[in-house]
Design a protein around this motif. Structure first.
Motif, mmCIF file in Angstrom:
data_model
loop_
_atom_site.group_PDB
_atom_site.id
_atom_site.type_symbol
_atom_site.label_atom_id
_atom_site.label_comp_id
_atom_site.label_asym_id
_atom_site.label_seq_id
_atom_site.Cartn_x
_atom_site.Cartn_y
_atom_site.Cartn_z
ATOM 1 N N ASP A 1 33.262 47.546 68.551
ATOM 2 C CA ASP A 1 33.026 47.162 67.160
ATOM 3 C C ASP A 1 34.327 46.953 66.390
ATOM 4 O OD1 ASP A 1 30.323 47.294 67.517
ATOM 5 O OD2 ASP A 1 30.110 49.332 66.726
ATOM 6 N N PHE A 2 35.460 47.396 66.937
ATOM 7 C CA PHE A 2 36.747 47.332 66.256
ATOM 8 C C PHE A 2 37.503 46.101 66.744
ATOM 9 C CE2 PHE A 2 41.161 49.116 65.531
ATOM 10 C CZ PHE A 2 41.066 49.089 64.148
ATOM 11 N N SER A 3 37.441 45.010 65.987
ATOM 12 C CA SER A 3 38.047 43.748 66.411
ATOM 13 C C SER A 3 39.556 43.737 66.157
ATOM 14 C CB SER A 3 37.391 42.574 65.690
ATOM 15 O OG SER A 3 37.477 42.733 64.282
ATOM 16 N N ILE A 4 40.311 43.238 67.138
ATOM 17 C CA ILE A 4 41.772 43.310 67.102
ATOM 18 C C ILE A 4 42.389 41.945 67.393
ATOM 19 C CG2 ILE A 4 43.813 44.345 68.190
ATOM 20 C CD1 ILE A 4 41.972 46.688 69.015
ATOM 21 N N LEU A 5 43.420 41.597 66.627
ATOM 22 C CA LEU A 5 44.250 40.423 66.906
ATOM 23 C C LEU A 5 45.634 40.920 67.303
ATOM 24 C CD1 LEU A 5 44.847 37.336 66.794
ATOM 25 C CD2 LEU A 5 45.522 37.680 64.405
ATOM 26 N N VAL A 6 46.132 40.453 68.441
ATOM 27 C CA VAL A 6 47.443 40.872 68.935
ATOM 28 C C VAL A 6 48.460 39.789 68.608
ATOM 29 C CG1 VAL A 6 48.800 41.500 70.956
ATOM 30 C CG2 VAL A 6 46.399 42.207 70.802
ATOM 31 N N ALA A 7 49.456 40.117 67.785
ATOM 32 C CA ALA A 7 50.497 39.154 67.408
ATOM 33 C C ALA A 7 51.843 39.686 67.881
ATOM 34 C CB ALA A 7 50.500 38.946 65.897
ATOM 35 N N GLN A 8 52.351 39.116 68.976
ATOM 36 C CA GLN A 8 53.619 39.544 69.576
ATOM 37 C C GLN A 8 54.545 38.340 69.714
ATOM 38 O OE1 GLN A 8 53.950 43.158 71.159
ATOM 39 N NE2 GLN A 8 52.669 43.114 69.332
ATOM 40 N N SER A 9 55.844 38.581 69.732
ATOM 41 C CA SER A 9 56.801 37.478 69.753
ATOM 42 C C SER A 9 56.941 36.811 71.115
ATOM 43 C CB SER A 9 58.178 37.975 69.276
ATOM 44 O OG SER A 9 58.660 39.001 70.125
ATOM 45 N N GLU A 10 56.588 37.510 72.193
ATOM 46 C CA GLU A 10 56.710 36.948 73.536
ATOM 47 C C GLU A 10 55.329 36.781 74.171
ATOM 48 O OE1 GLU A 10 59.402 39.127 75.959
ATOM 49 O OE2 GLU A 10 61.048 39.055 74.496
ATOM 50 N N ARG B 1 45.000 36.273 70.225
ATOM 51 C CA ARG B 1 46.406 36.653 70.361
ATOM 52 C C ARG B 1 47.261 35.505 69.827
ATOM 53 N NH1 ARG B 1 44.631 36.006 75.861
ATOM 54 N NH2 ARG B 1 45.592 34.182 76.874
ATOM 55 N N ALA B 2 48.426 35.845 69.299
ATOM 56 C CA ALA B 2 49.295 34.840 68.693
ATOM 57 C C ALA B 2 50.746 35.219 68.925
ATOM 58 C CB ALA B 2 49.011 34.727 67.196
ATOM 59 N N VAL B 3 51.609 34.199 69.029
ATOM 60 C CA VAL B 3 53.040 34.439 69.228
ATOM 61 C C VAL B 3 53.870 33.805 68.107
ATOM 62 C CG1 VAL B 3 52.869 34.708 71.720
ATOM 63 C CG2 VAL B 3 53.243 32.428 70.736
ATOM 64 N N GLU B 4 53.208 33.184 67.141
ATOM 65 C CA GLU B 4 53.884 32.592 65.994
ATOM 66 C C GLU B 4 53.161 33.000 64.717
ATOM 67 O OE1 GLU B 4 53.982 28.413 66.594
ATOM 68 O OE2 GLU B 4 55.433 28.493 68.235
ATOM 69 N N MET B 5 53.907 33.073 63.613
ATOM 70 C CA MET B 5 53.318 33.570 62.385
ATOM 71 C C MET B 5 52.245 32.653 61.814
ATOM 72 S SD MET B 5 54.275 36.534 62.035
ATOM 73 C CE MET B 5 53.196 36.670 60.636
ATOM 74 N N ILE C 1 47.829 43.871 65.289
ATOM 75 C CA ILE C 1 49.064 44.512 65.761
ATOM 76 C C ILE C 1 50.172 43.500 65.532
ATOM 77 C CG2 ILE C 1 50.230 45.661 67.670
ATOM 78 C CD1 ILE C 1 47.564 45.986 69.028
ATOM 79 N N LEU C 2 50.968 43.714 64.512
ATOM 80 C CA LEU C 2 51.975 42.744 64.091
ATOM 81 C C LEU C 2 53.366 43.214 64.508
ATOM 82 C CD1 LEU C 2 52.278 40.089 62.458
ATOM 83 C CD2 LEU C 2 52.632 41.507 60.428
ATOM 84 N N GLU C 3 53.961 42.518 65.465
ATOM 85 C CA GLU C 3 55.286 42.905 65.929
ATOM 86 C C GLU C 3 56.333 42.522 64.888
ATOM 87 O OE1 GLU C 3 58.077 42.536 69.917
ATOM 88 O OE2 GLU C 3 56.593 40.985 69.501
ATOM 89 N N ALA C 4 57.238 43.439 64.591
ATOM 90 C CA ALA C 4 58.257 43.195 63.578
ATOM 91 C C ALA C 4 59.095 41.975 63.923
ATOM 92 C CB ALA C 4 59.157 44.429 63.432
#
Length: 231
Positions: free
Chosen positions: A20-29, A50-54, A70-73
């Motif tokens: 039930d907990f939906s997640i988007l993974v945003a990492q630079s690589e 999932r995404a690798v660009e803002m 999950i937003l990578e700095a």
């Protein structure tokens, strides 16, 4: 009901909560993004993208409305903070978890002020990530052991929710003035550096003290020093 049956039921319920907990993974690589996404899927989490660009991250948030990002700095920077602010102002329910592998004190301090719900460091294991999800999904704020160690190395204390809310009442200009006060600047010096009148500088101090619910402007230097890393 037997102990075994109870345990199985608890495991099933936890799995349901994960789905039930939906997640988007945003990492630079791309590789790290795909690996983390797959690990979460294998643990029963509902990874919606999932995404690798803002820009892609922002678009997916708007379309898929994930409960957590999950937003990578290293992918975010200032633009990432703008997205967090934009989502909050638009009343999106998405909660952001900051992940960093190349710590920068000012970036971390600003993230803690802006309303991220979770903070993770590269040295953290998957168990920390799962505990973070559990805390964030329940409405709490999570600081991993690795992140706490990072703060300790920087000599920074964790900003309390109360203090974070207090600072959020201030405008960007008021935060700038408070930072100058913390650095020992007088009203005259603040006026000169900002190109404003002495009266305007004094009014800023009065408004800041009022918003922070301080009894007088004389308390501003001490307050400013205590939160200097977050301004």
């Amino acid at each position: 009901m037997s102990e075994s049956t109870t345990s199985q039921e608890a495991t099933k319920n936890f799995a349901l909560r994960r789905r039930d907990f939906s997640i988007l993974v945003a990492q630079s690589e791309v590789f790290n993004c795909e690996v983390l996404s797959q690990l979460l899927k294998e643990q029963g989490y509902n990874v919606v993208g999932r995404a690798v660009e803002m820009e892609d991250t922002l678009q997916q948030i708007r379309v898929k409305r994930p409960q957590c990002v999950i937003l990578e700095a290293e992918i975010s920077g200032q633009r990432g903070f703008d997205i967090v602010q934009e989502m909050q102002q638009s009343n999106y329910q998405t909660k952001f978890i900051l992940y960093t592998s190349k710590p920068d004190l000012r970036m971390i301090a600003k993230a803690m002020q802006m309303g991220f719900f979770g903070f993770l460091y590269a040295s953290d294991g998957l168990d920390e990530l799962y505990r973070c999800f559990q805390t964030v999904s329940a409405g709490g704020c999570y600081y991993s052991n690795g992140f706490m160690g990072l703060l300790k190395n920087f000599g920074v204390e964790v900003l309390s929710d109360t203090t974070r809310n207090e600072l959020n009442r201030l405008s960007n200009r008021e935060k700038e003035v408070l930072r100058m006060i913390a650095n020992g600047s007088t009203a005259n010096e603040i006026a000169d550096q900002l190109g404003i009148s002495y009266r305007t500088a004094v009014n800023h101090k009065v408004h800041i003290a009022k918003k922070l619910e301080l009894s007088s402007c004389r308390q501003l230097p001490r307050y400013g020093i205590s939160v200097k890393n977050y301004l």
